[in-house]
Design a protein around this motif. Structure first.
Motif, PDB file in Angstrom:
ATOM      1  N   ILE A   1      31.137 -10.567 -28.591  1.00  0.00           N
ATOM      2  CA  ILE A   1      29.936  -9.825 -28.967  1.00  0.00           C
ATOM      3  C   ILE A   1      29.161  -9.428 -27.712  1.00  0.00           C
ATOM      4  N   GLU A   2      28.321  -8.429 -27.858  1.00  0.00           N
ATOM      5  CA  GLU A   2      27.415  -8.055 -26.772  1.00  0.00           C
ATOM      6  C   GLU A   2      26.031  -8.581 -27.113  1.00  0.00           C
TER       7      GLU A   2
ATOM      8  N   ARG B   1      34.560 -15.585 -30.714  1.00  0.00           N
ATOM      9  CA  ARG B   1      33.533 -14.544 -30.736  1.00  0.00           C
ATOM     10  C   ARG B   1      33.733 -13.566 -29.586  1.00  0.00           C
TER      11      ARG B   1
ATOM     12  N   LEU C   1      34.675  -5.319 -24.486  1.00  0.00           N
ATOM     13  CA  LEU C   1      34.742  -5.894 -25.831  1.00  0.00           C
ATOM     14  C   LEU C   1      36.100  -5.641 -26.471  1.00  0.00           C
TER      15      LEU C   1
END
Length: 242
Positions: free
Chosen positions: A108-109, A106, A158
């Protein structure tokens, strides 16, 4: 085939020696499931009590693991990972002659909850990048690492996470050293998702570490949570933390 007692050592020791030789000669390799107790008892012509004593010898040596409900497996020699001042996980594994690889799970923010905000010295609700990856040694899963970074400190992180699996190298791109401030170690039962990714039974223990890492100015740059396979890894703490 009946196992012949032609030596002076106890029969269970002879059986352990024979199984150990089979492992050394790669007849049984790391990760292989051994024959059942019933099958081995017939092979060596002994009762199960004697066979279990032999297996216990190998288990104490770290050569065999017994998974309840699944059977007996050839265990790998634990990999020593030294927790020093600088975080160099990949380098430590390569020093053992292992082929290291990673799978990104993963990137993600998220918004920092109270726990993450406290550890990263942020406000609750501040944006945080979660970078989670599965690490493998010689194509065998050994750990899952979840790294949390302050988004405002690392713009464009990211995208960079997709290109770089080494957290230390990732941070070096921002001019940051990767220094360990503290690490908390505990033993836990594996969670279902982690058990699947680490190829572990749900009854298996893991080693869990929670680390606070800082840059060369002492500013917190990462909160890391890593779940290690308890049967594959041993953590060594250096007194000088160098």
């Amino acid at each position: 085939m009946t196992f012949m007692d032609q030596a002076t050592s106890p029969l269970y020791i002879q059986i352990a020696d024979e199984l150990r030789r089979s492992m050394e000669e790669s007849i049984y390799q790391i990760g292989d499931q051994l024959p059942t107790e019933a099958e081995l008892s017939v092979r060596f012509g002994v009762n199960r009590h004697t066979l279990r004593r032999a297996i216990e010898v190998l288990r104490q040596e770290g050569l065999v693991r017994v998974d309840r409900g699944r059977g007996m497996f050839v265990a790998a020699v634990p990999i020593s990972y030294t927790l020093g001042k600088r975080v160099r996980y990949n380098e430590a594994l390569k020093a053992h002659g292992l082929q290291v690889s990673h799978q990104t799970l993963r990137t993600i923010e998220i918004l920092a909850d109270s726990s993450i905000a406290k550890r990263l010295e942020l406000e609750i609700g501040d944006p945080v990048v979660l970078f989670e990856r599965l690490s493998l040694a010689d194509e065998q899963p050994i750990s899952i690492g979840s790294s949390y970074f302050p988004s405002q400190r690392f713009l464009g992180l990211l995208e960079r996470c997709q290109e770089c699996h080494s957290v230390s190298k990732l941070l070096q791109a921002y001019g940051c050293d990767h220094i360990r401030r503290s690490t908390r170690i505990s033993a836990r039962s594996v969670q279902p998702r982690d058990a699947r990714l680490l190829a572990l039974p749900l009854t298996a223990p893991i080693l869990l570490t929670e680390s606070i890492n800082v840059d060369q100015q002492g500013r917190v740059i990462e909160y890391g949570v890593t779940r290690f396979r308890g049967d594959r890894m041993e953590l060594v703490i250096k007194n000088d933390l160098s």
